[in-house]
Design a protein around this motif. Structure first.
Motif, PDB file in Angstrom:
ATOM      1  N   PRO A  33      -0.091   6.809   1.489  1.00 49.66           N
ATOM      2  CA  PRO A  33       0.367   6.650   2.885  1.00 49.66           C
ATOM      3  C   PRO A  33       0.746   5.213   3.226  1.00 49.66           C
ATOM      4  CG  PRO A  33      -1.599   8.024   2.784  1.00 49.66           C
ATOM      5  CD  PRO A  33      -1.424   7.429   1.430  1.00 49.66           C
ATOM      6  N   LEU A  34       0.021   4.240   2.656  1.00 48.12           N
ATOM      7  CA  LEU A  34       0.330   2.831   2.924  1.00 48.12           C
ATOM      8  C   LEU A  34       1.659   2.440   2.275  1.00 48.12           C
ATOM      9  CD1 LEU A  34      -3.197   1.218   2.368  1.00 48.12           C
ATOM     10  CD2 LEU A  34      -2.236   2.246   4.439  1.00 48.12           C
ATOM     11  N   ARG A  35       1.877   2.904   1.032  1.00 50.42           N
ATOM     12  CA  ARG A  35       3.140   2.596   0.346  1.00 50.42           C
ATOM     13  C   ARG A  35       4.325   3.191   1.105  1.00 50.42           C
ATOM     14  NH1 ARG A  35       0.810   4.564  -5.486  1.00 50.42           N
ATOM     15  NH2 ARG A  35      -0.258   2.635  -6.129  1.00 50.42           N
ATOM     16  N   GLU A  36       4.150   4.421   1.569  1.00 55.16           N
ATOM     17  CA  GLU A  36       5.231   5.085   2.301  1.00 55.16           C
ATOM     18  C   GLU A  36       5.544   4.339   3.607  1.00 55.16           C
ATOM     19  OE1 GLU A  36       6.331   9.523   4.104  1.00 55.16           O
ATOM     20  OE2 GLU A  36       4.428   9.175   3.042  1.00 55.16           O
ATOM     21  N   HIS A  37       4.499   3.924   4.313  1.00 55.03           N
ATOM     22  CA  HIS A  37       4.691   3.186   5.565  1.00 55.03           C
ATOM     23  C   HIS A  37       5.394   1.868   5.298  1.00 55.03           C
ATOM     24  CE1 HIS A  37       3.660   0.830   9.168  1.00 55.03           C
ATOM     25  NE2 HIS A  37       3.557   1.998   9.786  1.00 55.03           N
ATOM     26  N   LEU A  44      -5.030  -3.673   9.747  1.00 56.14           N
ATOM     27  CA  LEU A  44      -6.139  -2.943   9.132  1.00 56.14           C
ATOM     28  C   LEU A  44      -6.505  -1.714   9.950  1.00 56.14           C
ATOM     29  CD1 LEU A  44      -8.348  -5.906   7.875  1.00 56.14           C
ATOM     30  CD2 LEU A  44      -6.840  -4.421   6.564  1.00 56.14           C
ATOM     31  N   ALA A  45      -6.260  -1.769  11.259  1.00 58.49           N
ATOM     32  CA  ALA A  45      -6.470  -0.577  12.082  1.00 58.49           C
ATOM     33  C   ALA A  45      -5.473   0.506  11.672  1.00 58.49           C
ATOM     34  CB  ALA A  45      -6.317  -0.925  13.557  1.00 58.49           C
ATOM     35  N   LYS A  46      -4.253   0.089  11.352  1.00 58.10           N
ATOM     36  CA  LYS A  46      -3.242   1.042  10.898  1.00 58.10           C
ATOM     37  C   LYS A  46      -3.630   1.627   9.540  1.00 58.10           C
ATOM     38  CE  LYS A  46       0.671   3.085  11.689  1.00 58.10           C
ATOM     39  NZ  LYS A  46       0.832   3.977  12.855  1.00 58.10           N
ATOM     40  N   VAL A  47      -4.232   0.797   8.699  1.00 63.74           N
ATOM     41  CA  VAL A  47      -4.715   1.282   7.400  1.00 63.74           C
ATOM     42  C   VAL A  47      -5.735   2.387   7.601  1.00 63.74           C
ATOM     43  CG1 VAL A  47      -6.075   0.645   5.368  1.00 63.74           C
ATOM     44  CG2 VAL A  47      -4.231  -0.861   6.164  1.00 63.74           C
ATOM     45  N   GLY A  77      -7.750   6.981   6.616  1.00 66.80           N
ATOM     46  CA  GLY A  77      -9.075   7.476   6.979  1.00 66.80           C
ATOM     47  C   GLY A  77     -10.184   6.601   6.432  1.00 66.80           C
ATOM     48  N   ARG A  78      -9.832   5.432   5.912  1.00 69.02           N
ATOM     49  CA  ARG A  78     -10.832   4.531   5.337  1.00 69.02           C
ATOM     50  C   ARG A  78     -10.868   3.238   6.140  1.00 69.02           C
ATOM     51  NH1 ARG A  78      -8.979   7.839   1.455  1.00 69.02           N
ATOM     52  NH2 ARG A  78     -10.443   8.521  -0.171  1.00 69.02           N
ATOM     53  N   ASP A  79     -12.097   2.885   6.569  1.00 67.71           N
ATOM     54  CA  ASP A  79     -12.318   1.723   7.434  1.00 67.71           C
ATOM     55  C   ASP A  79     -12.851   0.583   6.578  1.00 67.71           C
ATOM     56  OD1 ASP A  79     -12.995  -0.144   9.307  1.00 67.71           O
ATOM     57  OD2 ASP A  79     -14.154   1.224  10.580  1.00 67.71           O
ATOM     58  N   VAL A  80     -12.158  -0.563   6.594  1.00 69.92           N
ATOM     59  CA  VAL A  80     -12.581  -1.688   5.768  1.00 69.92           C
ATOM     60  C   VAL A  80     -13.923  -2.244   6.210  1.00 69.92           C
ATOM     61  CG1 VAL A  80     -10.240  -2.346   5.134  1.00 69.92           C
ATOM     62  CG2 VAL A  80     -11.287  -3.316   7.198  1.00 69.92           C
ATOM     63  N   ALA A  81     -14.414  -1.844   7.364  1.00 63.96           N
ATOM     64  CA  ALA A  81     -15.728  -2.316   7.804  1.00 63.96           C
ATOM     65  C   ALA A  81     -16.851  -1.561   7.114  1.00 63.96           C
ATOM     66  CB  ALA A  81     -15.854  -2.162   9.314  1.00 63.96           C
ATOM     67  N   ARG A  89     -14.395   0.439   1.586  1.00 63.58           N
ATOM     68  CA  ARG A  89     -13.870  -0.736   0.884  1.00 63.58           C
ATOM     69  C   ARG A  89     -13.824  -0.478  -0.628  1.00 63.58           C
ATOM     70  NH1 ARG A  89     -16.119  -6.585   2.979  1.00 63.58           N
ATOM     71  NH2 ARG A  89     -15.654  -6.353   5.191  1.00 63.58           N
ATOM     72  N   VAL A  90     -14.875   0.183  -1.145  1.00 65.98           N
ATOM     73  CA  VAL A  90     -14.928   0.489  -2.584  1.00 65.98           C
ATOM     74  C   VAL A  90     -13.759   1.381  -2.968  1.00 65.98           C
ATOM     75  CG1 VAL A  90     -16.234   1.684  -4.384  1.00 65.98           C
ATOM     76  CG2 VAL A  90     -17.402   0.128  -2.804  1.00 65.98           C
ATOM     77  N   ASP A  91     -13.493   2.402  -2.154  1.00 67.12           N
ATOM     78  CA  ASP A  91     -12.366   3.299  -2.449  1.00 67.12           C
ATOM     79  C   ASP A  91     -11.047   2.532  -2.521  1.00 67.12           C
ATOM     80  OD1 ASP A  91     -13.928   5.496  -2.652  1.00 67.12           O
ATOM     81  OD2 ASP A  91     -13.363   6.387  -0.718  1.00 67.12           O
ATOM     82  N   LEU A  92     -10.828   1.677  -1.522  1.00 63.95           N
ATOM     83  CA  LEU A  92      -9.582   0.922  -1.488  1.00 63.95           C
ATOM     84  C   LEU A  92      -9.482  -0.051  -2.668  1.00 63.95           C
ATOM     85  CD1 LEU A  92      -9.513   0.198   2.341  1.00 63.95           C
ATOM     86  CD2 LEU A  92      -7.840   1.579   1.088  1.00 63.95           C
ATOM     87  N   TYR A  93     -10.593  -0.691  -2.980  1.00 66.45           N
ATOM     88  CA  TYR A  93     -10.601  -1.650  -4.088  1.00 66.45           C
ATOM     89  C   TYR A  93     -10.321  -0.948  -5.419  1.00 66.45           C
ATOM     90  CZ  TYR A  93     -12.169  -5.238  -7.339  1.00 66.45           C
ATOM     91  OH  TYR A  93     -12.226  -6.159  -8.364  1.00 66.45           O
TER      92      TYR A  93
END
Length: 519
Positions: free
Chosen positions: A444-448, A488-491, A496-500, A505-509
């Motif tokens: 979703p981030l790549r598409e955006h 990051l709010a848009k992320v 559906g993953r919150d960097v807080a 964070r582990v999933d994104l990393y």
């Protein structure tokens, strides 16, 4: 060899040479003798046969015609038999043979052609007897060489006593088993191994450097396992040389079969060692004895390395374990080397700092690369332990590190610690699975980013690289902190993953690492 000269040298025949023919013709092989009075005997003459004639055809044909027909048939020469009505060989016959450069021999009136035939038969009988005696003598010498442990080199030595020919023995893995009077490159031996897989196998192999090798197949236990190569074309080998090479190939079959049996036992012996180490306490008592069988001191410091070819799922090739063994032999180091379907493991004595293991692994990879052109070798280093009781951990680490290197590429040598825990875990996963994971999280981030020209993927990466520090990340991206918070709010909205949250964070990393890991 039966030649016209051998007949001339027989005093019982009383032959007289009238025309020598072309250079070397008297010493060329004569297949047999043929008696004829036909004006054109070419339909019945075989190549390299010697014509016996009384010249009865002179009433119907000229000498040039008869000699021309004889030459056209490829005959070796003419023996002209004198008779009371023709006490001298006609000058026309002599001149015709001289013009055609065909040997001409005269036989006296009182000597029948049967005497020439008997001489030829006797000569061939002597040749066959000599050949059989030579084969028996050579067979005894070959059997003696093998029984005394001389191996393939001993077989070639026996051959070289009788024939000065360049010889090599190469097995189906491209390994050089023996050589005498000949040098071959790794690439040439690999070419031999590949051609041995042809159906049917070749009679000759062209190395492409001006050399053509004759191939004499060596079978062991019902399979084609090696080849005895004479680095000369077949056409340049005499009958005796071919027979000797074929005989030697049969004896080599015994030696190759023995080597294969011993090698299979050694590999099984080594593979069992790995099973013992991995079984833990249940079989730990068997490990020291097995290491001693390979000349490795179980009470001293030991190191473990695992080696394989680059590429996920790339199989080990025949001869890989042997190449590793040869490396440690050249290093004057004992080693327990075990080959599997995916890697080769070596357990070696190690009394130096662990930092020196990298140099050893690099030299090992380079040596194996030289044995397998077109393949790239990777080596995982498991580290060292004080004695055999602690081998399980470095064994597992070396194999896991090797597997990661095969998938990831890049450096050919690494330790377990250098790869990092998360990278090691990524490397042990299926590539397609990790790609799917990265696509689900980052898609979703790549598409955006593609549609809006935003930098959400780069923003997440920078945020994680700066340890989640807002100010440092904003400064690195040259944006205001509020802009960073909005991104990051848009992320969170898209993934559906919150960097807080730590787990998010582990999933994104891991998604970013997986994408980098597999390109």
């Amino acid at each position: 060899m039966f030649t016209i000269r051998s007949l001339l040298d027989n005093p019982d025949l009383g032959l007289r040479l009238l025309v020598e023919g072309r250079a070397g013709a008297l010493d060329e092989r004569v297949v047999w003798v043929h008696n004829t009075e036909l004006t054109d005997p070419s339909s019945y003459l075989g190549e390299r046969e010697l014509v016996l004639t009384n010249g009865m055809w002179l009433a119907q044909a000229g000498a040039e015609e008869f000699v021309g027909n004889v030459v056209g048939a490829g005959a070796a020469g003419i023996v002209f038999g004198l008779r009371e009505q023709l006490p001298r060989t006609p000058r026309a016959v002599i001149d015709a043979c001289a013009t055609a450069q065909l040997p001409l021999v005269e036989i006296a009136v009182g000597v029948p052609f049967t005497a020439v035939t008997r001489a030829a038969a006797g000569h061939y009988a002597a040749m066959r007897q000599s050949g059989l005696l030579g084969m028996v003598r050579r067979g005894d010498a070959l059997a003696t060489a093998l029984s005394h442990g001389a191996g393939a080199s001993g077989v070639l030595e026996v051959l070289r006593r009788d024939y000065d020919v360049p010889l090599v023995v190469v097995d189906r893995a491209g390994r050089l088993l023996a050589a005498a009077g000949a040098d071959t490159t790794v690439e040439q031996r690999r070419a031999v191994a590949e051609r041995l897989g042809d159906h049917p196998p070749p009679l000759e192999i062209d190395f492409g450097d001006g050399r053509v090798a004759s191939v004499f197949l060596v079978g062991a236990i019902g399979d084609l396992d090696a080849a005895l190569l004479c680095l000369r074309p077949l056409r340049e080998l005499g009958d005796g040389e071919r027979a000797a090479l074929e005989q030697a190939a049969r004896f080599l079959s015994l030696e190759v079969a023995k080597q294969q049996a011993v090698h299979a036992i050694e590999l099984r012996f080594a593979s069992e060692l790995l099973d013992m180490i991995l079984s833990g306490p249940q079989r730990s008592g068997e490990v020291p004895g097995r290491l001693r069988a390979f000349g490795v001191d179980p009470g001293g410091s030991l190191a473990v390395v695992a080696l394989a070819f680059m590429g996920a799922g790339a199989p080990t090739l025949p001869g890989l374990a042997e190449a590793v063994m040869e490396f440690f032999l050249a290093e004057n180091s004992p080693a327990a080397v075990a080959g599997g379907t995916g890697d080769v493991v070596a357990v070696v004595p190690w009394r130096r700092p662990d930092s020196d293991l990298r140099d050893l692994a690099a030299r090992l990879a380079h040596a194996v690369d030289g044995q397998f052109p077109g393949h790239r070798t990777v080596v995982g280093i498991g580290g060292s332990v004080e004695n055999s009781a602690g081998l399980k951990q470095p064994l597992v680490r070396s194999r896991d590190a090797c597997q990661v290197l095969r998938r990831r590429g890049g450096t050919p040598v690494a330790t377990f610690a250098e790869l990092g825990t998360h990278r090691l875990l990524l490397g042990l996963q299926d590539a397609d699975t990790l790609r799917d994971f990265a696509d689900v999280v980052l898609g979703p981030l790549r598409e955006h980013d593609a549609q809006r020209g935003s930098e959400l993927v780069r923003t997440v990466q920078a945020f994680l690289e700066h340890g989640g520090q807002w100010a440092a990340t904003a400064e690195a991206l040259f944006v205001h902190v509020n802009t960073l918070r909005n991104r990051l709010a848009k992320v969170t909205e898209l993934t559906g993953r919150d960097v807080a949250r730590t787990e998010d964070r582990v999933d994104l990393y891991l998604a970013l690492e997986a994408a980098e890991f597999y390109g």
